[in-house]
Scaffold this motif. Structure first.
Motif, short mmCIF file in Angstrom:
data_model
loop_
_atom_site.label_atom_id
_atom_site.label_comp_id
_atom_site.label_asym_id
_atom_site.label_seq_id
_atom_site.Cartn_x
_atom_site.Cartn_y
_atom_site.Cartn_z
N ALA A 198 0.87 -1.18 0.00
CA ALA A 198 0.00 0.00 0.00
C ALA A 198 0.91 1.23 0.00
CB ALA A 198 -0.88 0.00 1.23
N ARG A 199 0.36 2.33 -0.45
CA ARG A 199 1.14 3.57 -0.57
C ARG A 199 1.67 4.01 0.79
NH1 ARG A 199 1.72 8.75 -1.19
NH2 ARG A 199 1.97 9.53 -3.30
N SER A 200 2.94 4.36 0.88
CA SER A 200 3.45 4.78 2.20
C SER A 200 3.19 6.27 2.40
CB SER A 200 4.94 4.44 2.35
OG SER A 200 5.68 5.16 1.44
N THR A 201 2.83 6.63 3.62
CA THR A 201 2.49 8.02 3.93
C THR A 201 3.69 8.92 3.67
OG1 THR A 201 0.96 7.25 5.61
CG2 THR A 201 1.68 9.54 5.80
N GLY A 202 3.43 10.03 2.99
CA GLY A 202 4.50 11.02 2.76
C GLY A 202 5.32 10.77 1.52
N SER A 203 5.08 9.65 0.84
CA SER A 203 5.91 9.38 -0.34
C SER A 203 5.39 10.17 -1.54
CB SER A 203 5.93 7.88 -0.65
OG SER A 203 4.65 7.45 -1.02
#
Ligand code: NDP
Ligand SMILES: O=C(O)C1=N[C@H](C(=O)O)C[C@H](O)C1
Length: 269
Positions: A198-203
């Protein structure tokens, strides 16, 4: 005062031909050389005639040393390999090197930094006014929004483009990262294909579309919960890049050795 003499590399290319057309009409600069690689069918021909127009009085050459020695600036939209070779020659000739080429790796950039110790290098992944303004806007918006807003840069280009993400997309990604007090190296999301995490926060993610004759389109998407903000630039004419490059070559005439970008040229810093 005589108009600065400018050499165009990759003379037969999409950007090369656009630059030559504008330089042949320019009141501020004059075309003094057109370079192509050895073996290219245009070598030895008048550049105006090779482009299907009137004679320009400049023959296409595959011998860069004497051509660059006679110029005040070189405008270069080619490939990383070619640009690194031209950078050595412009450094030796102490000429301004305007670089529009994209797709450099870290080692290439170190070599350009070394060349810039001898003469000015003005390099930007996009030479248009609009994109350089968009870079500043992207930095501000990224700084204003918290990292719960996911940042994605989506770019679209013609079917011939070989590098991805585009140089412009990387400039925009770098600006977004700066807005968040980081570098793009720290925040860049790996390319997605297949089952990913899943998309990592802040990327910061990138996506590239290639097709037809799209000149260049860039969206910076800030995707939040329940709302989405999109900053967009659409290029419809390559002249915007060529005009920026000629402006950079003129701006660089009284500058010392060093690395500059279009923010310096446009006074946006
Ligand atoms: N910064 C900006 O604003 C912009 C940047 N660009 C960038 O400029 C570059 C060129 O784009 P574009 O004009 O569309 O590309 P083209 O492929 O149309 O033109 C590239 C030119 O460079 C020449 N070239 C490539 N490799 C070499 C080499 N090793 N030695 C000598 N000549 C070489 C090609 O010659 P040959 O045909 O023989 O291969 C061709 O004439 C790309 O990196 C692109 O991303 C483009 C638009 C705007
Ligand atoms: O290859 C192109 O055409 C373009 N390249 C630049 C980039 O990589 O961003 C600039 C512009 O978008 C056109």
């Amino acid at each position: 005062m005589e108009k600065p003499g400018i050499v165009v590399t990759g003379a037969s290319g999409r950007m090369g031909q656009m630059l030559i057309r504008l330089l042949l009409d320019s009141d501020e600069a004059r075309l003094v050389g057109a370079l192509e690689r050895p073996g290219h069918g245009w070598v030895g021909r008048d550049i105006g005639e090779a482009m299907g127009g009137r004679p320009a009085g400049v023959a296409v050459s595959d011998d860069p040393v004497p051509v660059i020695a006679a110029a005040q600036a070189v405008i270069d939209f080619t490939s990383p390999v070619a640009t690194l070779a031209y950078a050595e020659l412009t450094a030796q000739a102490r000429a301004v090197h305007v670089i529009g080429t994209t797709g450099f790796d870290e080692e290439d950039l170190h070599q350009l930094t070394a060349a810039a110790r001898h003469a000015p290098i003005i390099r930007a992944g996009n030479m248009s006014l609009g994109v350089n303004l968009l870079v500043g806007l992207t930095r501000k918006v990224a700084a204003a929004l918290g990292e719960e807003w996911d940042i994605e840069v989506v770019e679209a280009h013609h079917r011939h483009k070989v590098d991805a993400p585009s140089g412009t997309a990387l400039m925009l990604g770098e600006a977004a990262a700066e807005g968040r007090g980081a570098t793009l190296g720290e925040l860049r999301s790996p390319a997605r294909d297949g089952i990913t995490e899943a998309r990592s926060t802040g990327s910061i993610g990138f996506a590239a579309i290639r097709g037809g004759d799209i000149v260049g389109e860039h969206d910076v998407i800030f995707a939040g919960q329940g709302e989405r903000l999109v900053l967009r630039h659409v290029a419809t004419d390559r002249a915007i890049f060529a005009r920026g490059a000629i402006r950079a070559a003129l701006w660089g005439q009284d500058k010392g050795p060093g690395e500059y970008d279009m923010h310096d040229v446009l006074g946006l810093n």
